[in-house]
Design a protein around this motif. Structure first.
Motif, PDB file in Angstrom:
ATOM      1  N   GLN A  81       0.839  -1.199   0.000  1.00 31.46           N
ATOM      2  CA  GLN A  81       0.000   0.000   0.000  1.00 31.46           C
ATOM      3  C   GLN A  81       0.874   1.248   0.000  1.00 31.46           C
ATOM      4  OE1 GLN A  81      -1.058  -2.793   1.858  1.00 31.46           O
ATOM      5  NE2 GLN A  81      -2.362  -3.078   0.080  1.00 31.46           N
ATOM      6  N   PHE A 122      -0.732  -1.814 -10.047  1.00 34.99           N
ATOM      7  CA  PHE A 122      -1.734  -2.125  -9.019  1.00 34.99           C
ATOM      8  C   PHE A 122      -3.156  -2.210  -9.556  1.00 34.99           C
ATOM      9  CE2 PHE A 122       1.837  -0.974  -6.382  1.00 34.99           C
ATOM     10  CZ  PHE A 122       1.752  -1.919  -5.377  1.00 34.99           C
ATOM     11  N   GLU A 123      -3.358  -1.784 -10.789  1.00 35.41           N
ATOM     12  CA  GLU A 123      -4.699  -1.917 -11.371  1.00 35.41           C
ATOM     13  C   GLU A 123      -4.779  -3.055 -12.377  1.00 35.41           C
ATOM     14  OE1 GLU A 123      -5.845   1.873 -12.961  1.00 35.41           O
ATOM     15  OE2 GLU A 123      -5.492   2.872 -11.059  1.00 35.41           O
ATOM     16  N   ASN A 124      -3.736  -3.216 -13.172  1.00 35.80           N
ATOM     17  CA  ASN A 124      -3.814  -4.218 -14.220  1.00 35.80           C
ATOM     18  C   ASN A 124      -2.419  -4.696 -14.612  1.00 35.80           C
ATOM     19  OD1 ASN A 124      -5.101  -5.815 -16.198  1.00 35.80           O
ATOM     20  ND2 ASN A 124      -4.710  -4.257 -17.760  1.00 35.80           N
ATOM     21  N   PRO A 125      -1.764  -5.428 -13.743  1.00 34.24           N
ATOM     22  CA  PRO A 125      -0.411  -5.905 -14.086  1.00 34.24           C
ATOM     23  C   PRO A 125      -0.452  -6.861 -15.272  1.00 34.24           C
ATOM     24  CG  PRO A 125      -1.224  -7.013 -12.132  1.00 34.24           C
ATOM     25  CD  PRO A 125      -2.233  -5.946 -12.451  1.00 34.24           C
ATOM     26  N   GLU A 151       0.230 -10.239 -10.467  1.00 37.77           N
ATOM     27  CA  GLU A 151      -1.152 -10.179  -9.966  1.00 37.77           C
ATOM     28  C   GLU A 151      -1.290 -11.078  -8.737  1.00 37.77           C
ATOM     29  OE1 GLU A 151      -4.117  -9.039 -12.052  1.00 37.77           O
ATOM     30  OE2 GLU A 151      -5.639  -9.697 -10.628  1.00 37.77           O
ATOM     31  N   GLY A 168      -1.991 -11.186  -2.975  1.00 42.71           N
ATOM     32  CA  GLY A 168      -1.813 -12.073  -1.831  1.00 42.71           C
ATOM     33  C   GLY A 168      -2.013 -13.533  -2.143  1.00 42.71           C
ATOM     34  N   MET A 194      -3.805 -21.458   0.150  1.00 42.32           N
ATOM     35  CA  MET A 194      -3.686 -20.137  -0.474  1.00 42.32           C
ATOM     36  C   MET A 194      -3.684 -19.066   0.617  1.00 42.32           C
ATOM     37  SD  MET A 194      -6.358 -18.268  -3.085  1.00 42.32           S
ATOM     38  CE  MET A 194      -6.054 -19.373  -4.444  1.00 42.32           C
ATOM     39  N   PRO A 195      -2.749 -18.098   0.536  1.00 43.15           N
ATOM     40  CA  PRO A 195      -2.747 -17.017   1.524  1.00 43.15           C
ATOM     41  C   PRO A 195      -4.024 -16.179   1.430  1.00 43.15           C
ATOM     42  CG  PRO A 195      -0.710 -17.058   0.242  1.00 43.15           C
ATOM     43  CD  PRO A 195      -1.666 -17.991  -0.419  1.00 43.15           C
ATOM     44  N   ARG A 196      -4.318 -15.476   2.522  1.00 37.09           N
ATOM     45  CA  ARG A 196      -5.492 -14.599   2.597  1.00 37.09           C
ATOM     46  C   ARG A 196      -6.779 -15.363   2.245  1.00 37.09           C
ATOM     47  NH1 ARG A 196      -4.544  -8.855  -0.073  1.00 37.09           N
ATOM     48  NH2 ARG A 196      -5.938  -8.205   1.572  1.00 37.09           N
ATOM     49  N   GLN A 228     -10.184 -14.139   0.254  1.00 33.26           N
ATOM     50  CA  GLN A 228     -10.642 -14.741  -1.001  1.00 33.26           C
ATOM     51  C   GLN A 228     -12.081 -15.237  -0.874  1.00 33.26           C
ATOM     52  OE1 GLN A 228      -9.186 -14.593  -3.897  1.00 33.26           O
ATOM     53  NE2 GLN A 228      -7.432 -13.549  -3.002  1.00 33.26           N
ATOM     54  N   GLN A 285      -7.832  -3.578   1.266  1.00 32.01           N
ATOM     55  CA  GLN A 285      -7.089  -2.869   0.217  1.00 32.01           C
ATOM     56  C   GLN A 285      -6.863  -3.732  -1.019  1.00 32.01           C
ATOM     57  OE1 GLN A 285      -4.851  -2.582   3.431  1.00 32.01           O
ATOM     58  NE2 GLN A 285      -6.442  -1.192   4.101  1.00 32.01           N
ATOM     59  N   VAL A 309      -6.303  -4.931  -4.782  1.00 31.13           N
ATOM     60  CA  VAL A 309      -5.621  -4.320  -5.925  1.00 31.13           C
ATOM     61  C   VAL A 309      -5.851  -5.192  -7.152  1.00 31.13           C
ATOM     62  CG1 VAL A 309      -3.822  -3.165  -4.582  1.00 31.13           C
ATOM     63  CG2 VAL A 309      -3.466  -5.504  -5.353  1.00 31.13           C
ATOM     64  N   ALA A 310      -5.489  -4.631  -8.309  1.00 30.76           N
ATOM     65  CA  ALA A 310      -5.515  -5.347  -9.589  1.00 30.76           C
ATOM     66  C   ALA A 310      -6.896  -5.991  -9.818  1.00 30.76           C
ATOM     67  CB  ALA A 310      -4.385  -6.363  -9.633  1.00 30.76           C
ATOM     68  N   GLY A 311      -6.925  -7.271 -10.182  1.00 25.41           N
ATOM     69  CA  GLY A 311      -8.188  -7.920 -10.511  1.00 25.41           C
ATOM     70  C   GLY A 311      -9.173  -7.907  -9.350  1.00 25.41           C
ATOM     71  N   ASP A 312      -8.652  -8.028  -8.135  1.00 21.48           N
ATOM     72  CA  ASP A 312      -9.529  -7.982  -6.962  1.00 21.48           C
ATOM     73  C   ASP A 312     -10.188  -6.610  -6.828  1.00 21.48           C
ATOM     74  OD1 ASP A 312      -8.615 -10.518  -6.508  1.00 21.48           O
ATOM     75  OD2 ASP A 312      -7.367  -9.994  -4.782  1.00 21.48           O
ATOM     76  N   ARG A 372     -10.775  -4.528  -9.243  1.00 17.02           N
ATOM     77  CA  ARG A 372     -11.772  -4.366 -10.310  1.00 17.02           C
ATOM     78  C   ARG A 372     -13.040  -5.151  -9.975  1.00 17.02           C
ATOM     79  NH1 ARG A 372      -7.263  -5.377 -13.460  1.00 17.02           N
ATOM     80  NH2 ARG A 372      -8.160  -7.253 -14.358  1.00 17.02           N
ATOM     81  N   GLU A 381     -11.246  -7.644 -18.161  1.00 18.00           N
ATOM     82  CA  GLU A 381     -10.149  -7.302 -19.077  1.00 18.00           C
ATOM     83  C   GLU A 381      -9.547  -5.928 -18.837  1.00 18.00           C
ATOM     84  OE1 GLU A 381     -11.488  -7.864 -23.103  1.00 18.00           O
ATOM     85  OE2 GLU A 381     -11.005 -10.009 -23.020  1.00 18.00           O
ATOM     86  N   ASN A 382     -10.001  -5.237 -17.796  1.00 17.32           N
ATOM     87  CA  ASN A 382      -9.548  -3.861 -17.562  1.00 17.32           C
ATOM     88  C   ASN A 382      -9.813  -2.989 -18.783  1.00 17.32           C
ATOM     89  OD1 ASN A 382      -8.213  -1.967 -15.742  1.00 17.32           O
ATOM     90  ND2 ASN A 382      -6.540  -1.922 -17.212  1.00 17.32           N
TER      91      ASN A 382
END
Lengths: 275, 232
Positions: A230, A258-261, A267, A272, B1-3, B7, B72, B74-77, B79, B225-226
């Motif tokens: 973060q 952080f949005e679309n690697p 990712e 995590g 799997m972590p977290r 998930q 917090q 990020v990325a696909g999560d 979205r 697909e962002n």
């Protein structure tokens, strides 16, 4: 990468008093690694890393423990020279000059590429002496103006201006870390390397350092290793993701990472799922 | 799997949005039935049950807010969470439009004969269901297909509205030709105006349901697909 003339200041121990003109060159590369491998004995810690670090930006290095990000950071100003078993192949080019060339003085290099460590490590000296140390080892007498400039640059002056002769060790942890930043910027470096600079601080002290980094980048290039993703997302412009084995998996704008690697391993790591 | 707990919460969020979509679709179908038949009980069921949809929306909003604040993503999560938040808003609006439609049925149900209400409304509802399925499956092509179908729905709604208005104008001209004989029958005139008004409002709301389906598909595509090509 923009072509630059080699920086003679790295060769000479004399540093010009002239201020480097830091005009706005937001996309110019200040530092680049090319095909960099680093070994500790037989173990490879960095695996064929090439990267171009933009000037006057914050670049975050993230990745799991043991991925080589701190090793990479220490290669930049040759801190790894002090480790006997460490061997570096490839180039680290700073302003057009390979820092591993035989004629580069590591001490002069470290004045241009300063470093702040995980744990605040002020010298057991006064606040003033902590700041002036870097200048005095160059044989330059430090003025009150130099001290004030460095302390203001580290957002510490208002808190300590009336006790400059007290020990740096009497300050709080967050203040000590800002004193270390003041010590790093006193010799007027180009790049500041930070190795988890807030991990030993409470959230308030850490947020002050984060705010400070945002200010520092107006004059310096900052490269920061952090385990706090973060924090990397909050404060950096670019993010480099290292994964186990010392591989640089992805390097891009922080928002993109952080949005679309692009790489599914990135990712998985940042969400995590990795490990 | 972590977290693992995190998930599970993400999986639960996706599942809850799908369940809300199915719930909204059921209410919407009931609204179509109420509008066509004029069944007051069905209409009341839709209108008085709208708070259930609102409650589900608020629960999803809370879950998205909490995931953002505490986990917090990020990325696909990230979205997934932002898309789910936006999709739940669209579903809540479809629920609101269902209450409108349920109330448009009038005393005897039905609409102007120029309006093929059931087919229009069912097609719009199918678009919503297909958009939610695309979200559930993470199917980008299905998202684009839903968006493409909206042009056809819009065109059919436009033609239906034109037919209603044209019929109204022709009736007006016919009345003039009969030298104002309709004036002697104010009840028929009022009934005709009410029929036209309800029909036009129903067409407009069905067209809006289609727009919400496109919004859902657009957010689902962004999630997968962002890609923001369908977001406007």
């Amino acid at each position: 990468m923009a072509t630059q003339e080699p920086d003679d200041k790295l060769i000479s121990t004399e540093v010009s008093a002239d201020e480097t003109v830091r005009n706005e060159r937001p996309d110019e590369t200040v530092l680049a690694a090319k095909d960099l491998d680093v070994y500790y004995g037989e173990d490879r810690a960095i695996d064929d890393v090439s990267i171009e670090i933009p000037e006057n930006k914050v670049t975050a290095l993230i990745g799991p423990s043991g991925c080589g990000k701190s090793t990479f950071l220490r290669c930049i100003n040759r801190m790894n020279d002090q480790i006997d078993v460490c061997r570096v192949d490839g180039d680290v080019v700073f302003k057009g000059k390979n820092v591993y060339d035989g004629d580069v003085d590591p001490v002069a290099l470290r004045r241009k590429i300063g470093m702040v460590f995980q744990k605040p490590n002020p010298f057991p000296k006064s606040i003033r002496e902590n700041v002036t140390y870097g200048l005095e080892v160059q044989g330059k007498p430090a003025t009150e103006g130099d001290v004030e400039r460095a302390l203001r640059g580290a957002a510490l002056y208002e808190e300590v201006h009336d006790k400059l002769d007290t020990s740096g060790l009497d300050l709080s942890g967050g203040q000590q870390q800002r004193l270390c930043i003041a010590r790093a910027i006193a010799p007027d470096p180009e790049v500041i390397l930070m190795d988890e600079p807030t991990s030993a601080l409470d959230p308030v002290a850490a947020s002050k350092i984060e705010d400070l980094i945002d200010t520092l980048v107006e004059e310096y290039t900052v490269i920061i290793v952090t385990h706090n993703m973060q924090q990397a997302a909050r404060i950096s412009d670019k993010t480099a993701v290292f994964l186990t084995g010392g591989e640089l998996v992805e390097f891009d704008d922080t928002a993109t990472i952080f949005e679309n690697p692009a790489d599914s391993r990135v990712e998985d790591y940042i969400t995590g799922k990795f490990g | 799997m972590p977290r693992e707990n995190y998930q599970k919460r993400l999986d639960g969020l996706r599942r809850d949005v799908v369940v809300m979509g199915e719930f909204v679709r059921e209410r919407y179908d009931t609204a179509i039935e109420a509008a066509e038949t004029g069944d007051d009980d069905l209409a009341r069921e839709v209108i008085e049950g709208d708070h259930e949809i609102n409650d589900r929306y608020l629960e999803l909003e809370d879950e998205c807010t909490e995931l953002l604040a505490l986990q917090q993503p990020v990325a696909g999560d990230l979205r997934l969470v932002t898309a789910s938040f936006k999709i739940s808003t669209d579903l809540e609006r479809v629920g609101d439009l269902a209450t409108n439609l349920a109330g448009y049925g009038g005393p005897d149900g039905g609409f102007h004969p120029a309006v093929d209400f059931r087919n229009l409304a069912v097609d719009a509802g199918d678009m919503v269901a297909d958009a939610v399925a695309a979200y559930e499956m993470g199917d980008p092509e299905a998202c684009r297909t839903v968006a493409a179908r909206d042009d056809d729905l819009d065109e059919r709604c436009r033609r239906a509205s034109e037919a209603v208005v044209r019929d109204l104008l022709e009736a007006d001209r016919a009345r003039d030709a009969r030298n104002g004989t309709a004036e002697g029958k104010p009840d028929r005139l009022a009934a005709a105006l009410d029929d036209v008004s309800r029909s036009l409002l129903a067409i407009r709301d069905v067209e809006r349901v289609g727009d919400h389906a496109v919004n859902i598909a657009a957010r689902a595509l962004y999630m997968v697909e962002n890609d923001d090509e369908l977001i406007y």
